[in-house]
Design an enzyme around this catalytic site. Structure first.
Site, mmCIF file in Angstrom:
data_model
loop_
_atom_site.group_PDB
_atom_site.id
_atom_site.type_symbol
_atom_site.label_atom_id
_atom_site.label_comp_id
_atom_site.label_asym_id
_atom_site.label_seq_id
_atom_site.Cartn_x
_atom_site.Cartn_y
_atom_site.Cartn_z
ATOM 1 N N PRO A 12 10.540 -6.864 -46.503
ATOM 2 C CG PRO A 12 11.563 -6.189 -48.526
ATOM 3 C CD PRO A 12 11.041 -7.598 -47.472
ATOM 4 C CG ASN A 13 10.253 -1.294 -47.688
ATOM 5 O OD1 ASN A 13 11.110 -0.465 -47.275
ATOM 6 N ND2 ASN A 13 10.699 -1.800 -49.016
ATOM 7 N NE ARG A 20 5.789 -0.037 -48.915
ATOM 8 C CZ ARG A 20 5.983 -1.200 -49.460
ATOM 9 N NH1 ARG A 20 5.563 -2.347 -48.672
ATOM 10 N NH2 ARG A 20 6.470 -1.284 -50.445
ATOM 11 C CE1 TYR A 25 1.640 -2.638 -50.997
ATOM 12 C CE2 TYR A 25 2.644 -0.511 -50.797
ATOM 13 C CZ TYR A 25 2.392 -1.850 -51.444
ATOM 14 O OH TYR A 25 3.819 -1.967 -52.451
ATOM 15 C CG ASN A 76 3.610 -9.476 -48.309
ATOM 16 O OD1 ASN A 76 4.299 -9.236 -49.261
ATOM 17 N ND2 ASN A 76 2.884 -8.720 -48.294
ATOM 18 C CB ALA A 79 10.748 -5.574 -53.409
ATOM 19 C CG HIS A 82 8.293 -8.324 -57.472
ATOM 20 N ND1 HIS A 82 7.266 -9.243 -57.790
ATOM 21 C CD2 HIS A 82 8.038 -7.470 -56.664
ATOM 22 C CE1 HIS A 82 6.079 -8.691 -57.323
ATOM 23 N NE2 HIS A 82 6.594 -7.648 -56.430
ATOM 24 C CG ASP A 89 17.818 -21.463 -54.834
ATOM 25 O OD1 ASP A 89 16.766 -21.954 -55.445
ATOM 26 O OD2 ASP A 89 18.907 -21.109 -55.122
ATOM 27 C CD GLU A 100 4.500 -14.971 -54.256
ATOM 28 O OE1 GLU A 100 4.832 -15.672 -54.831
ATOM 29 O OE2 GLU A 100 4.770 -13.801 -54.815
ATOM 30 C CG HIS A 102 1.912 -9.978 -53.217
ATOM 31 N ND1 HIS A 102 3.296 -9.612 -53.076
ATOM 32 C CD2 HIS A 102 2.126 -11.249 -54.110
ATOM 33 C CE1 HIS A 102 4.273 -10.465 -53.528
ATOM 34 N NE2 HIS A 102 3.662 -11.431 -54.037
ATOM 35 C CG LEU A 103 -0.611 -6.128 -47.536
ATOM 36 C CD1 LEU A 103 0.447 -5.450 -47.429
ATOM 37 C CD2 LEU A 103 -1.826 -6.376 -46.777
ATOM 38 C CB SER A 104 -1.244 -4.324 -53.690
ATOM 39 O OG SER A 104 0.019 -4.751 -54.144
ATOM 40 N NE ARG A 109 1.072 -1.828 -56.913
ATOM 41 C CZ ARG A 109 2.087 -1.850 -55.586
ATOM 42 N NH1 ARG A 109 1.983 -2.768 -54.750
ATOM 43 N NH2 ARG A 109 2.862 -0.659 -55.427
ATOM 44 N NE ARG A 113 4.853 -2.615 -57.455
ATOM 45 C CZ ARG A 113 5.676 -2.227 -56.807
ATOM 46 N NH1 ARG A 113 6.332 -3.116 -55.788
ATOM 47 N NH2 ARG A 113 6.123 -0.780 -56.513
HETATM 48 C C1 DQA Z 1 3.835 -6.249 -51.801
HETATM 49 C C2 DQA Z 1 3.794 -5.914 -53.127
HETATM 50 C C3 DQA Z 1 5.022 -5.807 -53.708
HETATM 51 O O1 DQA Z 1 5.220 -5.361 -55.149
HETATM 52 C C4 DQA Z 1 5.718 -4.632 -52.974
HETATM 53 O O2 DQA Z 1 7.083 -4.597 -53.349
HETATM 54 C C5 DQA Z 1 5.635 -4.800 -51.565
HETATM 55 C C6 DQA Z 1 4.512 -5.149 -51.069
HETATM 56 C C7 DQA Z 1 2.078 -6.417 -51.421
HETATM 57 O O3 DQA Z 1 1.994 -6.679 -50.086
HETATM 58 O O4 DQA Z 1 1.443 -5.998 -51.928
HETATM 59 O O5 DQA Z 1 6.458 -4.379 -50.849
HETATM 60 O O6 DQA Z 1 4.318 -7.619 -51.530
#
Ligand code: DQA
Length: 150
Positions: A12-13, A20, A25, A76, A79, A82, A89, A100, A102-104, A109, A113
């Site tokens: 998502p997002n 964003r 990011y 990725n 959220a 988390h 599952d 897994e 994550h960009l950040s 943070r 997270r």
């Molecule tokens: C994220 C980190 C997550 O905490 C956040 O909710 C995201 C992006 C990242 O790629 O850094 O949506 O997954």
């Protein structure tokens, strides 16, 4: 020779990347990141499928569908990483090796997270390197699959 097939799931997002929170990011769009990913996959002779969804169930459905089509996945989950016991599952259920991403650097943070529901079900986690996290994850997964040349 083909060196593996990988599914890349964006949660998502992440469709809003580029605009964003660019200070967190970066300013590269998701389409551009997918181009970088496909270019790197070409160098590794790997076939990538990429998919983005804002919906937890859709991500799970896509992972299920890929079960017999790919050798591993990079996720990725945004959220959902988390929060989503269901996605964790699903990772266990399909039995695919998953990295897994994550960009950040989520560990630098907010505390909420710092915990990942997915990480215990994954072969490893890569976080903090912006869009290059995906390329690192690809090499890590190919290495795990024994398909990365020295
Ligand atoms: C994220 C980190 C997550 O905490 C956040 O909710 C995201 C992006 C990242 O790629 O850094 O949506 O997954």
């Amino acid at each position: 020779m083909l060196k593996g097939r990988i599914l890349l799931l964006h949660g998502p997002n992440l469709n809003l990347l580029g605009t964003r929170e660019p200070e967190v990011y970066g300013d590269v769009t998701l389409d551009r990141i997918n181009e970088f990913v496909h270019a790197h996959a070409g160098r590794r002779r790997t076939v990538m499928q990429t998919h983005q969804s804002n919906h937890e169930g859709a991500l799970i459905d896509r992972l299920h569908a890929a079960r017999d089509e790919v050798d591993g996945a990079i996720i990725n989950a945004g959220a959902f990483a988390h929060t989503s016991l269901a996605l964790r599952d699903a990772i266990v259920a399909v039995g695919l090796p998953v990295v897994e991403v994550h960009l950040s650097n989520v560990y630098a943070r907010e505390a909420f997270r710092h915990h990942s529901m997915l990480a215990p079900a994954c072969v490893g986690v890569i976080a903090g390197f912006g869009w290059r996290s995906y390329l690192l994850a690809m090499d890590a997964l190919l290495g795990h699959l024994g398909q990365l040349d020295q």
